[in-house]
Design a protein around this motif. Structure first.
Motif, short mmCIF file in Angstrom:
data_model
loop_
_atom_site.label_atom_id
_atom_site.label_comp_id
_atom_site.label_asym_id
_atom_site.label_seq_id
_atom_site.Cartn_x
_atom_site.Cartn_y
_atom_site.Cartn_z
N CYS A 98 42.07 38.99 53.00
CA CYS A 98 41.18 39.71 52.06
C CYS A 98 41.90 39.82 50.72
O CYS A 98 43.07 40.23 50.68
N ASN A 99 41.23 39.40 49.65
CA ASN A 99 41.87 39.52 48.32
C ASN A 99 41.04 40.40 47.38
O ASN A 99 41.10 40.24 46.17
N CYS A 100 40.27 41.30 47.95
CA CYS A 100 39.45 42.17 47.10
C CYS A 100 40.34 43.13 46.32
O CYS A 100 41.21 43.77 46.91
N TYR A 114 35.17 49.31 54.08
CA TYR A 114 35.19 47.93 53.60
C TYR A 114 33.94 47.18 54.08
O TYR A 114 33.51 47.33 55.24
ZN LIG Z 1 38.15 41.27 50.69
#
Ligand SMILES: [Zn+2]
Length: 297
Positions: A98-100, A114
């Motif tokens: 996840c790169n949010c 999330y």
């Molecule tokens: Zn993410």
């Protein structure tokens, strides 16, 4: 069942009165049940660590007569073990990258829970990313020995980070891994960690680990209603007189006192307190700490 308890401070500052309450409660609960009491330094986050804080915490515990068994465990030494746990989660397909960013989460109203955006939009391999564990259970329920029956909240208990974008392990993974490795049967800690328990129950379930019994003690707050914490610079108890400080900690925890407690040694006082320990007398409401204890004056 053999009782093993632990006190697990982060070395982000010296021991303050709020952390003494957690240390003392977990110590007395263990001693009351003829259990072992361990100390683990949760130094997962080197940028937040204060140099010398770990030693200062250990020294203060000893000054107050809170002697632990065995070697102190330092989480920073355990990255290989945590990698093996993360490997197990990957193998079972229970985690995903996840790169949010926080601002992206905010925009999508996904801060509290999330939204699994990265499940359908996985980051590219070379992009820096965190790793999230799936929160699969519809609900978790456990009986806290102090707070009573607690249920997870589907609006807030969502997929959670186990490995951070900055390549550090997250608290949730390390604490579950170490509680299992150390055979921790009972956890006594501050109620500020109660909501974290549900993610820990989820990981224990995924990994086939034992779930300890939990007891969350009330928070110590200042007369202004602020939480006593390192973040708001709660004063160190390092140089406070030992016996009066232990006596006030026992009083705040709702415990009985022996006759003339101020005349006793810390060893005698702690022995008496462990024999007469009553977890059911610990209050649920926040404990208000008056200025004398805050400043040590
Ligand atoms: Zn993410």
């Amino acid at each position: 069942m053999t009782y093993t308890g632990r006190f697990a401070p982060s070395p982000t500052g010296p021991l303050h009165f709020g952390s003494l309450l957690a240390a003392l409660a977990s110590y007395l609960d263990a001693k009351h049940q003829q259990g072992r009491w361990l100390v683990r330094i949760e130094n997962l986050d080197p940028p937040r660590e204060v140099p010398g804080a770990a030693d200062s915490i250990l020294r203060t515990l000893e000054t107050f007569g809170l002697h632990w068994q065995g070697e102190v465990l330092y989480q920073i030494d355990r990255y290989d073990y945590y990698h093996s746990i993360l490997g197990q989660l990957k193998h079972k397909d229970l985690v995903y990258p996840c790169n949010c960013s926080r601002s992206a989460l905010k925009q999508r109203h996904a801060i509290d829970r999330y939204d699994r955006y990265c499940v359908s939009h996985p980051p590219k391999q070379h992009e820096p990313h965190a790793i999230r564990a799936r929160f699969l259970s519809e609900k978790h329920c456990f009986t806290d020995r102090i707070q009573g029956i607690k249920k997870s909240n589907p609006d807030t208990n969502g997929d959670f980070i186990v490995f951070r974008r900055d390549q550090l392990f997250a608290y949730q993974l390390a604490v579950v891994a170490d509680d299992e490795a150390q055979g921790i049967s009972h956890i006594v800690r501050g109620v500020d960690l109660l909501q974290e328990t549900f993610a820990q129950l989820e990981l224990q379930k995924h990994l086939g680990f034992t779930t300890p019994q939990y007891a969350h003690i009330p928070l110590a707050i200042t007369t202004q209603g602020q939480k006593l914490s390192k973040q708001n610079l709660a004063p160190s108890i390092e140089h406070l007189p030992v016996i009066p400080t232990l006596v006030s900690a026992l009083t705040f925890l709702g415990q009985n006192l022996p006759p003339e407690p101020l005349s006793l040694s810390s060893e005698t006082l702690l022995n008496w307190a462990s024999q007469h320990w009553r977890v059911e007398q610990i209050p649920i409401d926040p404990i208000m700490i008056h200025t004398a204890t805050q400043t040590g004056s």
